[in-house]
Enzyme design. Structure first.
Site, mmCIF file in Angstrom:
data_model
loop_
_atom_site.group_PDB
_atom_site.id
_atom_site.type_symbol
_atom_site.label_atom_id
_atom_site.label_comp_id
_atom_site.label_asym_id
_atom_site.label_seq_id
_atom_site.Cartn_x
_atom_site.Cartn_y
_atom_site.Cartn_z
ATOM 1 N N TYR B 93 0.832 -1.207 0.000
ATOM 2 C CA TYR B 93 0.000 0.000 0.000
ATOM 3 C C TYR B 93 0.869 1.260 0.000
ATOM 4 O O TYR B 93 0.345 2.363 0.102
ATOM 5 C CB TYR B 93 -0.918 0.017 1.228
ATOM 6 C CG TYR B 93 -2.063 -0.974 1.160
ATOM 7 C CD1 TYR B 93 -3.147 -0.754 0.306
ATOM 8 C CD2 TYR B 93 -2.064 -2.116 1.942
ATOM 9 C CE1 TYR B 93 -4.195 -1.644 0.236
ATOM 10 C CE2 TYR B 93 -3.125 -3.026 1.876
ATOM 11 C CZ TYR B 93 -4.187 -2.784 1.028
ATOM 12 O OH TYR B 93 -5.233 -3.675 0.967
ATOM 13 N N TYR B 468 -11.750 -0.247 -0.774
ATOM 14 C CA TYR B 468 -11.963 0.410 0.522
ATOM 15 C C TYR B 468 -10.658 1.008 1.045
ATOM 16 O O TYR B 468 -10.661 1.703 2.069
ATOM 17 C CB TYR B 468 -12.534 -0.582 1.545
ATOM 18 C CG TYR B 468 -11.530 -1.524 2.156
ATOM 19 C CD1 TYR B 468 -11.107 -2.663 1.479
ATOM 20 C CD2 TYR B 468 -10.981 -1.275 3.411
ATOM 21 C CE1 TYR B 468 -10.172 -3.519 2.029
ATOM 22 C CE2 TYR B 468 -10.048 -2.135 3.974
ATOM 23 C CZ TYR B 468 -9.645 -3.257 3.274
ATOM 24 O OH TYR B 468 -8.708 -4.097 3.817
ATOM 25 N N ARG B 469 -9.582 0.799 0.304
ATOM 26 C CA ARG B 469 -8.249 1.182 0.764
ATOM 27 C C ARG B 469 -7.347 1.086 -0.459
ATOM 28 O O ARG B 469 -7.572 0.229 -1.317
ATOM 29 C CB ARG B 469 -7.839 0.123 1.797
ATOM 30 C CG ARG B 469 -6.506 0.237 2.452
ATOM 31 C CD ARG B 469 -6.348 -0.980 3.362
ATOM 32 N NE ARG B 469 -5.166 -0.910 4.181
ATOM 33 C CZ ARG B 469 -4.750 -1.897 4.966
ATOM 34 N NH1 ARG B 469 -5.425 -3.031 5.022
ATOM 35 N NH2 ARG B 469 -3.667 -1.758 5.694
#
Lengths: 229, 512
Positions: B93, B468-469
């Site tokens: 991420y 969602y991320r």
């Protein structure tokens, strides 16, 4: 708490080397001498320990250091099992404080070692990702270019190989370089990294390439790290 | 200071040098890093972009809340953006690196105190640098009857960072965003605020009641850049007297799709308190390098996956869940589970029936408070150090399950990437978590991975789904998918609370 996972091998290269440039070497890249290497440590992932790829990498480091100081003998790899938890990885790195660390790691272990290096506040001179076809280096201040020097060191004629380097200290990154070699990379990588840390030419003398098994085309995906802790 | 250091946007080298000196005056010279070699581990990313796009200009490592307040105050004075990280291990991420180059990483790892663990109330209060391993050790050493919920990267990441990024775990408290209670936050103007009951002087309900009085503002500090969280209350799971982990297995998509409805209903009825449904290849990829499975072109074909399943004696789709309670409760609930799964064609197996199996043991550990790092084996699968998690959110329905698998798997295959995915099934929703593994040594493949992630976003958005991320390369694009009204609201809040844009510019696509 016991967290089982594949371990690292932590081996100490029990010798010292200086920054002297071997007079027998010539041509190609002359490296900017860095700090004197007073002691070195080696970390190799458990899953490749004892394999040809790690043995040739270690030989390359030994040869590189040897050619920086002709009085030294190539070291033996003395494996010490460690690193079964992240805490132990950090502990191993703490134990290497004051040393130049060379590491050859699986992708899995490389993630942990990078985190460990951040925790102990290490300087990472080079972080390389490798396979038979490509090598990608991330460097900080060492913008003389480990990637370029490594490219220069590779022998011609054994297939294509891309070498790329991202240097944080350079405004723009150099374009990837294509060389005609995929073999011998672990040995030459070890040699170049060792020589990079001690200063001097990166040419690999023919005398150290006599063994046929150095020419085995390795296809393992690995990560190399050179750090000063 | 290296002449080539990347500076914060709009700052001269002289101004930056002055700011660095000022920061050093607060946290000490050793705790402000501008040495490029020491910045390398902070710049090392796995997402499909070059490190230079996310290279920090410096790192500040405070030790206390007062340090954070002073640093924020100076950051306003010198206009230096701060990118806060707790442990900085948001692998796939963006790791520890900022959304844009030149930001100063504010590394909170030295703020690692476990301030309180209350075994009666099943709560904890921790600082951002605390890791799950540290918290578990604390609980184990004191023999407290508590289990923590943690993500797959469990031991080395921390509850504050994971919860703020809406991470997911695997026990009763697995939806981490729903299981924190009370924050302490340094606001962009340097003021300190404690949310919910934390504002009541002498009170002791800070970790007991989430909502406090007036607007509930805690959500403003998750996946946002409106403050720096310096303490977080956590809800922990009371260790049950018994637990039973089981698996339900299908070899066809239709069967697994029916299983999604069953899992949802079992969760809505509180029979199950956790559940996941994973594709075989993800589990295999954590243990076996790709070139040992397949050497052909493109993504690994379904026929090869079927052959792998046959050899391994495993199903293509594997659900795992754990029942908690007393032996009597578990016996009743396991009977309900087996009866519910029967019409789907699932083979339901208990631990005894599965036998010794490292994958089963790993997930059982995740669901019973024993973290390990075995999923990091995924980084050996493709090789080359590339990883980007793609995690669309969908309702927990059979039809959405099938649509999601089709959309994601087809798009990955179009770009030559393997489907390494699974679903975390909540009561009404499911997170479809997929690893995009690629080789960073190959510039063409890295570019292909970027384009693939981009297309995954597009095809999902066209079908009404969104992640969602996301990682730091795609935050702005994902914010666009959620629409201009949300983006404008976020910007309005940002301008009100952080007019200088000091905290994490670009986080979740939010700029001043």
């Amino acid at each position: 708490m016991s967290i089982s996972r594949r371990s690292l091998l932590n081996a100490s290269l029990a010798f010292t080397a200086s920054t002297a440039i071997s007079p027998g070497l010539s041509r190609a890249s002359t490296l900017v001498a860095r700090e004197i290497i007073s002691s070195t440590r080696l970390f190799v992932s458990q899953c490749i320990a004892g394999s040809t790829v790690s043995a040739t990498f270690v030989d390359g480091i030994a040869a590189g250091l040897y050619h920086s100081n002709g009085q030294l003998s190539p070291p033996a790899l003395t494996p010490v099992v460690s690193g079964s938890t992240f805490g132990q990885v950090v502990s191993d790195l703490e134990g290497a404080r004051g040393s130049t660390v060379f590491a050859l790691l699986s992708g899995e272990d490389a993630v942990l070692v990078n985190e460990g290096l951040r925790v102990v506040g290490a300087k990472v001179v080079s972080y390389g990702t490798h396979n038979a076809n490509a090598h990608r280096f991330v460097t900080g201040s060492f913008c003389a270019g480990v990637g370029g020097i490594f490219a220069s060191s590779l022998e011609a004629g054994v297939g294509n190989c891309t070498i790329d380097e991202i240097c944080l200290g350079r405004v723009s990154a150099a374009p990837p370089r294509l060389v005609q070699s995929g073999s011998e990379w672990p040995f030459r990588l070890g040699y170049v990294l060792a020589r990079s840390m001690s200063g001097g030419s990166s040419d690999v003398p023919a005398s150290v390439l006599q063994e046929g098994w150095y020419r085995f085309p390795f296809d393992t995906d690995l990560v190399s790290v050179v750090s000063k802790i | 200071m290296n002449d080539s250091i990347i500076l914060p946007e709009g700052l001269t080298k002289t101004a930056f040098a002055k700011a660095v000196e000022a920061f050093r005056g607060v946290v000490g010279a050793d705790n402000v890093i501008v040495d490029l070699d020491r910045l390398v581990p902070y710049a090392k990313i796995m997402i499909p972009e070059d490190e230079k796009l996310h290279q920090p200009s410096a790192v500040i490592i405070p030790l206390s809340v007062e340090h954070v307040q002073s640093v924020v105050s100076l950051a306003n004075q010198y206009k230096t953006p701060l990118w806060p990280i707790s442990t900085g291990r948001n692998f796939g991420y963006g790791s520890a690196a900022p959304a844009t180059a030149g930001q100063i990483v504010l590394d909170l790892r030295r703020m690692n105190k476990i301030i309180d663990v209350d075994p009666e109330m099943c709560t904890a209060l921790v600082e951002p640098g605390v890791t799950y391993e540290q918290l578990r050790n604390y609980i184990e050493e004191r023999k407290l009857p508590l289990w923590i919920s943690f993500p797959s990267s469990g031991p080395i990441v921390g509850p504050v960072g994971n919860t703020l990024d809406r991470g997911v775990g695997y026990n009763r408290c697995g939806e981490h965003a729903a299981n924190f209670c009370g924050l302490e936050v340094v606001l962009p103007n340097g003021e300190l605020v404690r949310t919910a009951m934390g504002g009541v002087k002498g009170g002791s309900a800070w970790q007991a009641y989430r909502w406090g009085y007036g607007p509930w503002v805690d959500g403003l500090f998750a996946q946002s850049n409106l403050g720096i969280v310096t303490k977080m209350g956590l809800w922990l799971m009371r260790k049950p007297s018994a637990s039973k982990t089981f698996t339900a297995v299908w070899n066809d998509l239709e069967g697994a799709a029916k299983g999604v409805n069953v899992l949802r209903n079992l969760r809505l009825n509180n029979v199950l308190e956790n559940s996941l449904l994973g594709h075989l290849l993800y589990g295999v990829a954590c243990d076996v390098p790709r070139n040992a499975l397949y050497k052909g072109p493109g993504a690994i074909p379904d026929e090869v996956v079927a052959e792998i399943a046959k050899k391994a004696g495993a199903g293509i789709w594997n659900s795992l869940a754990t029942l908690y309670g007393t032996e009597e409760q578990i016996a009743v609930n396991f009977k309900i589970v087996k009866e519910a799964f029967a019409p789907t064609g699932a083979i339901v197996l208990s631990e005894e029936e599965v036998g010794p199996n490292p994958v089963f043991q790993h997930w059982k550990g995740n669901m019973t408070g024993r973290p390990d790092l075995s999923e990091f084996g995924i980084y050996n699968f493709r090789g080359g150090g590339g990883s980007a998690w793609f995690a669309p959110l969908a309702p927990a329905r059979s039809e959405d399950f099938k649509k999601q698998v089709e959309l994601v798997k087809t798009t990955l295959a179009e770009f030559g990437f393997d489907y390494l995915g699974g679903f975390l099934i909540g009561g009404r929703h499911m997170e479809h978590v997929c690893e995009l593994a690629f080789d960073r040594t190959d510039p063409e493949e890295m570019q292909r991975a970027y384009l693939c992630y981009d297309k995954l976003l597009q095809v999902n958005a066209a079908a009404g789904y969104a992640v969602y991320r996301t990682n730091t390369a795609f935050m702005n694009k994902v914010a666009d998918i959620y629409g201009p009204a949300q983006k404008n609201l976020n910007r309005t809040l940002k301008r009100a609370l952080d007019p200088n844009g000091i905290i994490a510019p670009g986080k979740s696509g939010i700029f001043v």
